[in-house]
Every structure is written in structure tokens, then in C-alpha cells.
Design an enzyme around this catalytic site. Structure first.
Site, PDB file in Angstrom:
ATOM      1  N   ASN A   7       2.690  -7.433 -10.958  1.00 43.14           N
ATOM      2  CA  ASN A   7       2.364  -7.637  -9.422  1.00 43.14           C
ATOM      3  C   ASN A   7       2.044  -9.207  -9.111  1.00 43.14           C
ATOM      4  OD1 ASN A   7       2.261  -4.645  -9.527  1.00 43.14           O
ATOM      5  ND2 ASN A   7       0.272  -4.573  -9.253  1.00 43.14           N
ATOM      6  N   ASP A   8       1.020  -9.452  -9.906  1.00 50.47           N
ATOM      7  CA  ASP A   8       0.545 -10.922  -9.611  1.00 50.47           C
ATOM      8  C   ASP A   8       1.732 -12.100 -10.182  1.00 50.47           C
ATOM      9  OD1 ASP A   8      -1.477 -11.332  -7.920  1.00 50.47           O
ATOM     10  OD2 ASP A   8      -2.619 -10.138  -9.469  1.00 50.47           O
ATOM     11  N   ARG A  34      -9.032  -0.510 -13.110  1.00 51.67           N
ATOM     12  CA  ARG A  34      -9.794  -1.587 -12.110  1.00 51.67           C
ATOM     13  C   ARG A  34     -11.095  -1.297 -11.937  1.00 51.67           C
ATOM     14  NH1 ARG A  34      -4.021  -0.584 -10.149  1.00 51.67           N
ATOM     15  NH2 ARG A  34      -2.800  -2.614 -10.117  1.00 51.67           N
ATOM     16  N   HIS A  58       0.924  -1.331  -0.092  1.00 53.03           N
ATOM     17  CA  HIS A  58      -0.104   0.025  -0.067  1.00 53.03           C
ATOM     18  C   HIS A  58       0.901   1.314  -0.072  1.00 53.03           C
ATOM     19  CE1 HIS A  58      -3.930  -1.810   0.638  1.00 53.03           C
ATOM     20  NE2 HIS A  58      -3.492  -2.342   1.686  1.00 53.03           N
ATOM     21  N   CYS A  95       0.925  -3.505 -17.119  1.00 57.98           N
ATOM     22  CA  CYS A  95      -0.003  -2.719 -16.305  1.00 57.98           C
ATOM     23  C   CYS A  95       0.202  -2.919 -14.690  1.00 57.98           C
ATOM     24  CB  CYS A  95      -1.469  -2.902 -16.454  1.00 57.98           C
ATOM     25  SG  CYS A  95      -1.970  -4.684 -16.178  1.00 57.98           S
ATOM     26  N   GLU A 139      -0.678 -12.981 -15.831  1.00 64.54           N
ATOM     27  CA  GLU A 139      -0.335 -12.717 -14.481  1.00 64.54           C
ATOM     28  C   GLU A 139       0.006 -13.923 -13.768  1.00 64.54           C
ATOM     29  OE1 GLU A 139      -2.838  -9.441 -12.489  1.00 64.54           O
ATOM     30  OE2 GLU A 139      -4.592 -10.725 -13.237  1.00 64.54           O
TER      31      GLU A 139
HETATM   32  C1  PEP Z   1      -1.257  -7.191 -11.499  1.00 62.28           C
HETATM   33  O1  PEP Z   1      -1.427  -7.958 -11.041  1.00 62.28           O
HETATM   34  O2  PEP Z   1       0.157  -6.613 -11.744  1.00 62.28           O
HETATM   35  C2  PEP Z   1      -2.202  -6.052 -11.551  1.00 62.28           C
HETATM   36  C3  PEP Z   1      -2.045  -4.938 -12.434  1.00 62.28           C
HETATM   37  O3  PEP Z   1      -3.485  -6.212 -10.892  1.00 62.28           O
HETATM   38  P1  PEP Z   1      -3.614  -6.071  -9.598  1.00 62.28           P
HETATM   39  O4  PEP Z   1      -2.569  -5.345  -8.847  1.00 62.28           O
HETATM   40  O5  PEP Z   1      -4.856  -5.202  -9.449  1.00 62.28           O
HETATM   41  O6  PEP Z   1      -3.872  -7.397  -9.148  1.00 62.28           O
HETATM   42 MG    MG Z   2      -3.206  -8.650 -10.548  1.00 61.98          MG
END
Ligand code: PEP
Ligand code: MG
Length: 562
Positions: free
Chosen positions: A439-440, A286, A184, A487, A416
Site C-alpha cells: 500500500n505504501d 497492526r 476504506h 502484507c 514500503e
Molecule cells: C502497507 O503499507 O502496505 C501496509 C501493509 O501497511 P499499512 O497499510 O498499515 O500502512
Molecule cells: Mg504501510
């Protein structure tokens, strides 16, 4: 002088004295009080009144939404029924500290049981209780300190409520001992352009008032800096401030190769700021924001209004909307009610939508209606729709076919999960585009929960294993002639952005405040450079060496140019 290492967010640099965030103190014991009932009552009423006045003052100073939050907290502190609960416990011979702790806790449980808006206020009540108890004990209040001068905030990690109220005139930079690049704190720092280095474990030894330099570009915190180092840091901060005023041009490399720079948005309200900062469209919208505070799914009509607002803010531009990504870090009671031991590996993203297909169908209906309405009004964007957490080729077929049946012209998937990256050529044979959620992808490649501080050091998209998977997707994009966007938070890291382009990304999407830094970084490298820098990172053994190798390759190239 010592250098403490962590993960830098953005390119900023700042210097100043440290102010540490107070650690929460242990809960009071329920041992009997040694003072009289009247003495305890006076102590409580003085402490409560002082905390309420302090919250009101902070609110008046912060203004806006923060003032409303803090005034509501002040009212909670002085709520008469809460006072009665405290008095009952004092009459039983308990200490003020314990009476406050226990009365607030029972009030909190009542609010939580009510759910909805009131349930969400439960955390605010905990904060008020902690403040009153700190005052009774004569220790600093928990939360962001206020030493009376601008400072570098050092904390374990920040709660969203703390970060929302940060006074950016006072907080020169953030340093956290925990948290990774997708925490965060990192997301907020990026959003608000706060200089930050997260995950600096050794920052726990920094003392209040100690002078430090926080260098986000280098992921470093320098203690006891020399005059020379302070001057150089100031020089860099000044240069960066003037770069922020550089003209906004379309995202491109030094050789003119276009790399459109898009915005990640969580609500249509952020659209105007994104446009002002030069976003060439939206790479990730999102849609969870519409659903997160609800106990039932929003209606088609509610969704349509919101999507229309978004699309008409980007007439003629690309807007990539992601259908609902519920589960794991984004739980939704009406979609994921079953308890799962490992929710990140459970019914989330497209899997959850498929299990409640009516919600997916309603979302596609609302998107198609918003697209049609904006077309009729002459404000249409180029709408692309994608599904989160797609892990098989079969799921790709399912989503793309369903979206097309609702008239979606450009339907794609998020990559992801490593399985989709490894089969990207098969996925892209059917999908119109891929968008890599780093991120995932990092969480699933390194098997490290992105929400868990104890494994935050694994959550680093510079890891060569993640980069190799991205290379697979880039190659599949080239061979199928399909676009591959990024993204995840990785696209907002100016040097990693160059690496991602070298690996085959055709667009980059990020928090709008990161656009200027990434734009400047791309303009400093050609496509050949990007390939070379990416190769250097790919050849490393781990994330830190990949970052160092890329930095060395990028500076060698700059030296060669001179
Ligand atoms: C990600 O996983 O990189 C992504 C952009 O989606 P979120 O962070 O919303 O899971
Ligand atoms: Mg994600």
C-alpha cells in the site's frame, strides 16, 4: 450493453438492480422563515421524531453493535438541550432547516472540544442533522438507501460509518466512483467478502433500478446485460460459492511449492476467525488499534495482555508484529503533534518512534514479556517483530539491534519506501526478514497520496514500477537466504498473488476473508507459470496493461494444460 472499468476487489461476481447512495444536499441558507413560529416548531418536532423512530427501527433490525450506535443517535436527535437550541433560533425568525443545521453544528463543536469518546460522536451528530434536514426538505435521507429489495449499491465512496452498518442480505455488491484498492471501502469489502469494484468513474451515470453485473475478478460493471450474460454470471457465482467450501489446505502452488498464507490482523479479536479460515499464522499484526483511541500511550501491562492474547491464539505458528506505525493516515496526538504539510513524507513509522524512543522501548518490553509469558504457559507462537516505513540501511541497523537487545529473536523491516527496495540486499544483510507493504510502496513509488480520491487511479500495485521494486526485494531475499513476505492489500488479489510469488515472495499475508480465493488461485499455477506470468506483467507500460498481460499469460497456460 456497456462495460464500465474499475478496480475489482477479490474474485466475486453479482447481479442486481442499482440503488444509488444519495449525495449530501447543500447546507440551508439563513434567510428568514416565511412561516409562523408555531408552524416551524411543528415541522421540526415531526421531523426529529420521525428520524429518531427510523433510527431506532434500523437499529432493532441490524441488532448487535449497530443497534447501540443507532439508538444512541436516536437519543441525540431528541436531546432536550438540542431542542432548546433549535427553538432559540426559530424564535429569531429562522427556518427549521437552518435552525437544525446551526444548532447541531454548535452542539458538534462543543462535543469536538471535549475530545475523547464524546469528540468521536461529533460525526454521528452530523449524520442525524443531515437526516432531519433531508426530511424537512422532503428529499431522500443521505447514506445507504433502502429500496426494499436486494440491490447493487452505487456510491461516490462509503464513510466507515455507512459501511459498518451495511445489511449484507440486501447489498449484493458495491460499486464506487472514487477510491482505490486501499480505500476504506475496498478494505471493508475484502474483510466482509462483499463483491466490489471501486474507482469506476463512469458509474456516476448509473440510474436507480438499472440492472447490472458486477464482476470483481474482471474489474468490470456490465450495464444492460443480455440473458446469456446474466446466466453466465450466475453460473460463476454458484461455482465460487462451492469453491468457498473447498478443503482448507496449506498455501501452495500446483507443483507443491509451499507459500504460507498468513493473516493481517488489527486486533487479537480477529484471531479465531483467521484460524477458522485457514490462516497459517499472522503476517501483519497492526498494533495501532491499541493506541488510536487513546490520548496517551497504553501502558506496558495493557499492551502485554493484548499481545499475549494474540500469541496464544497461534501456538507454534509464525506471528509477525509490527511496532506502532503512527503518522500520515494513522495520526496519534501524543506522537505526531507538529503540523506537517506532507505527513506521509514526515515523521511517521519508525521515524516517529525514534523521536519518542521510550514508546518503542515500552512496546518491545511488552512484546518480550508476552513472549516469555506464553512460553511459560506452553502457548508460545514464533514471534517476529518488524518496523514500519524503514527508509535507510542505518534505520535497519538501529531497529534490528534495538529489538534484539530486548530478546526479539527474529527482527525485520517493512519495505514500503522505494529506497529500501532498491537497497534490499543491504537491508537484508542485517535484517532477519523483509515484509513488503505494497500500500505504501505504491503510494511512494507513484507519488500519489493513498488517502486522496483524486489520485486514486495511481494507487495500483499492478504498476510495473512497483513490480520491479518487488522483484529487487525478491532477488535480495534469494541471494541472502532471507524470507520476503507481502502484507499489503496486493497479496489479497488472487492473480497478483501469483505474480508476487513469481517475483520472489515467500509468504503472503492478507485479510482472512481473502485466503480462500488466493489459496485457489495459487493451486492453479506452478512456480514456472508464476515466473512467466510475472514476466508478462513486468513487461507492461502501466498497471492496467500489466493486469491484462498477466491475465492473458495465466489463461494461455490454462489452455496449454487442456
Ligand atoms: C502497507 O503499507 O502496505 C501496509 C501493509 O501497511 P499499512 O497499510 O498499515 O500502512
Ligand atoms: Mg504501510
Amino acid at each position: 450493453m456497456a462495460e464500465l472499468r474499475g478496480v475489482g476487489i477479490g474474485l466475486g461476481v453479482a447481479q442486481g438492480p442499482v440503488a444509488r447512495m444519495a449525495e449530501p444536499s447543500p447546507p440551508p441558507s439563513d434567510a428568514p422563515s416565511t412561516q409562523t413560529l408555531d408552524e416551524e416548531k411543528t415541522r421540526v418536532s415531526e421531523a426529529v421524531a420521525a428520524v429518531a423512530r427510523e433510527l431506532e427501527e434500523r437499529g432493532a433490525h441490524a441488532g448487535g453493535a449497530a443497534r447501540d450506535v443507532l439508538e444512541a443517535q436516536a437519543m441525540m436527535a431528541e436531546d432536550p438541550s438540542l431542542e432548546a437550541e433549535i427553538d432559540t433560533r426559530l424564535a429569531q425568525g429562522k427556518t427549521s432547516e437552518w435552525a437544525v443545521h446551526d444548532a447541531f453544528a454548535s452542539f458538534r463543536d462543543t462535543l469536538t472540544a471535549m475530545g475523547g469518546y464524546l469528540g468521536e460522536r461529533a460525526a454521528d451528530l452530523d449524520d442525524v442533522a443531515a437526516r432531519v434536514i433531508a426530511r424537512l426538505r422532503g428529499v431522500p435521507a443521505p447514506g445507504v438507501p433502502d429500496p426494499g429489495y436486494p440491490f447493487i449499491l452505487v456510491a461516490k465512496d462509503l464513510a466507515p460509518a455507512d459501511t459498518a452498518l451495511l445489511d449484507l442480505d440486501k447489498v449484493l455488491a458495491l460499486v464506487t466512483t472514487e477510491g482505490g484498492p486501499t480505500s476504506h471501502t475496498a478494505i471493508l469489502a475484502r474483510e466482509k467478502s462483499i463483491v466490489a469494484v471501486v474507482g469506476v468513474a463512469s458509474a456516476k451515470d448509473l440510474a436507480d433500478g438499472e440492472m447490472v453485473i458486477v464482476d470483481a475478478a474482471g474489474g468490470l460493471v456490465t450495464t444492460s446485460p443480455t440473458v446469456d450474460e446474466l446466466e453466465r454470471a450466475q453460473h460463476r457465482a454458484d461455482a465460487r460459492a462451492s469453491a468457498a467450501h473447498a478443503p482448507i489446505t496449506p498455501g501452495a502452488l500446483a507443483d507443491g511449492t509451499l507459500v504460507p498464507l498468513l493473516a493481517n490482523l488489527g486486533s487479537p479479536d480477529g484471531a479465531a476467525e483467521a484460524v477458522a479460515l485457514g490462516a497459517e499464522g499472522v503476517g501483519l499484526f497492526r498494533t495501532e488499534f491499541l493506541f488510536l483511541s487513546q490520548s496517551t500511550a497504553p501502558t506496558i501491562e495493557q499492551q502485554r495482555v493484548s499481545y499475549e492474547k494474540l500469541l496464544s491464539a497461534f501456538p507454534g505458528k509464525k506471528v509477525v508484529v509490527r511496532v506502532l506505525d503512527a503518522g500520515a493516515d494513522k495520526p496519534l496526538p501524543f506522537l505526531n503533534d507538529a503540523h506537517e504539510e506532507n505527513p506521509a513524507l514526515g515523521l511517521r513509522g519508525l521515524r516517529a518512534l525514534r523521536a519518542s524512543e521510550d514508546i518503542l522501548r515500552e512496546q518491545l518490553t511488552a512484546l518480550a514479556e508476552a513472549d516469555a509469558a506464553t512460553r511459560a504457559a506452553g502457548t508460545a507462537a514464533d514471534l517476529w517483530v518488524m518496523a514500519p516505513m524503514v527508509s535507510t540501511v542505518e534505520e535497519t541497523h538501529y531497529f534490528v539491534d534495538l529489538a534484539r537487545s530486548y530478546g526479539v529473536k527474529t527482527a525485520g523491516v517493512m519495505v514500503e519506501v522505494p529506497s529500501s527496495a532498491l537497497l534490499a540486499d543491504r537491508v537484508l544483510a542485517h535484517a532477519d526478514f523483509a515484509s513488503i507493504g505494497t500500500n505504501d510502496l505504491t503510494q511512494y513509488t507513484l507519488a500519489a497520496d493513498r488517502l486522496l480520491g483524486s489520485v486514486a487511479s495511481f494507487q495500483d500495485p499492478w504498476h510495473p514500477a512497483v513490480l520491479r521494486l518487488i522483484r529487487e526485494v525478491g532477488a535480495a531475499g534469494r541471494s541472502t537466504g532471507k524470507p520476503v513476505g507481502i502484507c499489503g492489500e496486493a497479496a489479497a488479489d488472487p492473480l497478483l498473488a501469483v505474480v508476487l510469488v513469481g517475483l520472489g515472495a515467500t509468504t503472503l499475508s492478507m485479510a482472512p476473508t481473502a485466503l480462500a480465493d488466493v489459496r485457489a488461485s495459487l493451486l492453479a499455477h506452478t512456480l514456472d507459470d508464476a515466473h512467466r506470468i510475472a514476466d508478462a506483467a513486468l513487461a507492461a507500460d502501466d498497471a492496467a496493461s500489466a493486469r491484462d498481460a498477466a491475465r492473458a499469460a495465466a489463461s494461455t497456460q490454462k489452455e496449454a494444460v487442456k
